[in-house]
Design an enzyme around this catalytic site. Structure first.
Site, PDB file in Angstrom:
ATOM      1  N   ALA A 117       0.858  -1.190   0.000  1.00  0.00           N
ATOM      2  CA  ALA A 117       0.000   0.000   0.000  1.00  0.00           C
ATOM      3  C   ALA A 117       0.888   1.233   0.000  1.00  0.00           C
ATOM      4  CB  ALA A 117      -0.871  -0.012   1.250  1.00  0.00           C
ATOM      5  N   GLY A 153       0.258  -5.170   0.575  1.00  0.00           N
ATOM      6  CA  GLY A 153      -0.889  -5.244  -0.337  1.00  0.00           C
ATOM      7  C   GLY A 153      -0.518  -5.825  -1.692  1.00  0.00           C
ATOM      8  N   GLU A 203      -0.728  -9.440  -1.171  1.00  0.00           N
ATOM      9  CA  GLU A 203      -2.160  -9.780  -1.087  1.00  0.00           C
ATOM     10  C   GLU A 203      -2.812  -9.757  -2.461  1.00  0.00           C
ATOM     11  OE1 GLU A 203      -2.794  -6.820   2.096  1.00  0.00           O
ATOM     12  OE2 GLU A 203      -3.703  -8.488   3.192  1.00  0.00           O
ATOM     13  N   GLU A 229       3.389  -5.496   7.238  1.00  0.00           N
ATOM     14  CA  GLU A 229       2.464  -4.603   7.957  1.00  0.00           C
ATOM     15  C   GLU A 229       2.758  -4.540   9.458  1.00  0.00           C
ATOM     16  OE1 GLU A 229       1.594  -6.800   5.644  1.00  0.00           O
ATOM     17  OE2 GLU A 229       0.147  -5.894   4.271  1.00  0.00           O
TER      18      GLU A 229
HETATM   19  N1  COA Z   1       4.491   3.276  -0.419  1.00  0.00           N
HETATM   20  C1  COA Z   1       4.899   4.443  -0.946  1.00  0.00           C
HETATM   21  N2  COA Z   1       6.117   4.619  -1.491  1.00  0.00           N
HETATM   22  C2  COA Z   1       6.940   3.546  -1.516  1.00  0.00           C
HETATM   23  C3  COA Z   1       6.577   2.298  -0.993  1.00  0.00           C
HETATM   24  C4  COA Z   1       5.269   2.181  -0.415  1.00  0.00           C
HETATM   25  N3  COA Z   1       4.826   1.032   0.089  1.00  0.00           N
HETATM   26  N4  COA Z   1       7.605   1.431  -1.153  1.00  0.00           N
HETATM   27  C5  COA Z   1       8.595   2.121  -1.764  1.00  0.00           C
HETATM   28  N5  COA Z   1       8.202   3.397  -1.982  1.00  0.00           N
HETATM   29  C6  COA Z   1       8.954   4.479  -2.625  1.00  0.00           C
HETATM   30  C7  COA Z   1      10.056   5.013  -1.703  1.00  0.00           C
HETATM   31  O1  COA Z   1       9.498   5.963  -0.810  1.00  0.00           O
HETATM   32  C8  COA Z   1      10.999   5.631  -2.704  1.00  0.00           C
HETATM   33  O2  COA Z   1      10.435   6.860  -3.164  1.00  0.00           O
HETATM   34  P1  COA Z   1      11.367   8.192  -3.249  1.00  0.00           P
HETATM   35  O3  COA Z   1      12.453   7.831  -4.229  1.00  0.00           O
HETATM   36  O4  COA Z   1      10.420   9.233  -3.745  1.00  0.00           O
HETATM   37  O5  COA Z   1      11.883   8.421  -1.866  1.00  0.00           O
HETATM   38  C9  COA Z   1      10.919   4.666  -3.886  1.00  0.00           C
HETATM   39  O6  COA Z   1       9.677   3.963  -3.741  1.00  0.00           O
HETATM   40  C10 COA Z   1      12.034   3.656  -3.928  1.00  0.00           C
HETATM   41  O7  COA Z   1      12.052   2.945  -2.682  1.00  0.00           O
HETATM   42  P2  COA Z   1      13.361   2.772  -1.782  1.00  0.00           P
HETATM   43  O8  COA Z   1      12.912   2.525  -0.373  1.00  0.00           O
HETATM   44  O9  COA Z   1      14.297   3.902  -2.015  1.00  0.00           O
HETATM   45  O10 COA Z   1      13.980   1.441  -2.414  1.00  0.00           O
HETATM   46  P3  COA Z   1      14.924   0.385  -1.677  1.00  0.00           P
HETATM   47  O11 COA Z   1      15.432  -0.521  -2.728  1.00  0.00           O
HETATM   48  O12 COA Z   1      15.913   1.073  -0.791  1.00  0.00           O
HETATM   49  O13 COA Z   1      13.940  -0.453  -0.698  1.00  0.00           O
HETATM   50  C11 COA Z   1      11.919  -1.674  -0.136  1.00  0.00           C
HETATM   51  C12 COA Z   1      12.925  -1.239  -1.248  1.00  0.00           C
HETATM   52  C13 COA Z   1      10.773  -2.397  -0.820  1.00  0.00           C
HETATM   53  C14 COA Z   1      12.633  -2.610   0.862  1.00  0.00           C
HETATM   54  C15 COA Z   1      11.429  -0.425   0.609  1.00  0.00           C
HETATM   55  O14 COA Z   1      10.999   0.529  -0.342  1.00  0.00           O
HETATM   56  C16 COA Z   1      10.284  -0.685   1.552  1.00  0.00           C
HETATM   57  O15 COA Z   1      10.482  -1.246   2.629  1.00  0.00           O
HETATM   58  N6  COA Z   1       9.048  -0.249   1.171  1.00  0.00           N
HETATM   59  C17 COA Z   1       7.897  -0.344   2.018  1.00  0.00           C
HETATM   60  C18 COA Z   1       7.358  -1.744   2.008  1.00  0.00           C
HETATM   61  C19 COA Z   1       6.165  -1.867   2.927  1.00  0.00           C
HETATM   62  O16 COA Z   1       6.262  -1.728   4.128  1.00  0.00           O
HETATM   63  N7  COA Z   1       5.012  -2.156   2.324  1.00  0.00           N
HETATM   64  C20 COA Z   1       3.825  -2.452   3.053  1.00  0.00           C
HETATM   65  C21 COA Z   1       3.014  -1.278   3.327  1.00  0.00           C
HETATM   66  S1  COA Z   1       1.609  -1.771   4.305  1.00  0.00           S
END
Ligand code: COA
Length: 226
Positions: free
Chosen positions: A73, A117, A120, A140
């Site tokens: 999400a 999500g 999911e 989450e």
């Molecule tokens: N929602 C909104 N933006 C997200 C996102 C999410 N779930 N996941 C990644 N992004 C965005 C980051 O904010 C970043 O944006 P920016 O460049 O404008 O700052 C971009 O996507 C790239 O992500 P980044 O974190 O820099 O990549 P990474 O390779 O270092 O890490 C992940 C990748 C997937 C490990 C990390 O992005 C992450 O943990 N995301 C959240 C996952 C999560 O908790 N999802 C469940 C939500 S309920």
């Protein structure tokens, strides 16, 4: 032409037809294809169109770019959310449930991060195919919330209670090989082969009798719910 025009009229997704297979691509690669409200509503709208389109026999859902299927999400929409707004959101027709009840087979083509999500959404599909770089998780719990898009039920049905419980309670990611071993995905391919292999399977299914496909999908889904 009309069909192509209507289907290209989305902001966060693209929909293209390749013979009898329609491909929906979540197109926010700079945000790792995170699911915001627009993706949800456009996903529901695209499926509504494809449901009525008899020439589309199978749908493939994927994420743009080579890094991520869907990273969950959109966390930037969380600020200002209350339990009540969240509840109301899930009372609307969701992308997850639109896939679940879609009367044609839906295949998730998982090309990288498949989290929250996103996992999911993949679980709501009928078949999951992943690339070797795919990573799966329900993170989450690390945000102090629970998976709210059906993951607690669908993941449990698919991989069993113990494995689902560990993924959901720890929020840890698993790699593609582990996902294959758990039965979370049907096949794992090198990223360069993912699309060709997925389209090959989709095209094979698309040749089958559509009414029988619909009934088979409904019956198999019923088994998981009974
Ligand atoms: N929602 C909104 N933006 C997200 C996102 C999410 N779930 N996941 C990644 N992004 C965005 C980051 O904010 C970043 O944006 P920016 O460049 O404008 O700052 C971009 O996507 C790239 O992500 P980044 O974190 O820099 O990549 P990474 O390779 O270092 O890490 C992940 C990748 C997937 C490990 C990390 O992005 C992450 O943990 N995301 C959240 C996952 C999560 O908790 N999802 C469940 C939500 S309920």
């Amino acid at each position: 032409f009309l069909l192509l025009k209507i289907m290209s009229d989305y902001e966060t997704i693209t929909v293209e037809k390749r013979d009898k297979v329609a491909v929906i691509t979540i197109n926010r690669p700079d945000k790792l294809n995170a699911l915001n409200k627009t993706v949800h509503s456009e996903g529901v709208a695209a499926l509504d169109e494809l449901r009525r389109d008899d020439s589309a026999r199978v749908v493939v859902i994927t994420g743009a770019g080579e890094k991520s299927f869907i990273a969950g999400a959109d966390i930037s929409e969380f600020a200002g959310q209350t339990p009540v707004t969240q509840r109301d959101l899930f009372h609307e027709k969701t992308f997850f449930n639109s896939i679940d009840v879609f009367p044609k087979p839906v295949i998730a083509m998982i090309n990288g991060f498949c989290l929250g999500g996103g996992c999911e959404l993949a679980l709501a599909c009928d078949i999951r195919i992943a690339s070797e770089n795919a990573r799966f998780g329900q993170p989450e719990i690390n945000l102090g919330i629970m998976p709210g898009g059906g993951g607690t039920q669908r993941l449990t049905h698919l991989i069993g209670e113990g494995r689902a419980m560990e993924m959901i309670l720890t929020g840890d990611m698993i790699d593609a090989a582990t996902a294959l071993q758990f039965g979370l995905v049907n096949h794992v391919y090198p990223l360069a082969e993912l699309e060709a292999k997925t389209m090959e399977l989709a095209a094979k299914i698309a040749e089958k009798a559509p009414v029988a496909l619909q009934l088979c999908k409904e019956a198999v889904k019923f088994a998981a719910k009974s």
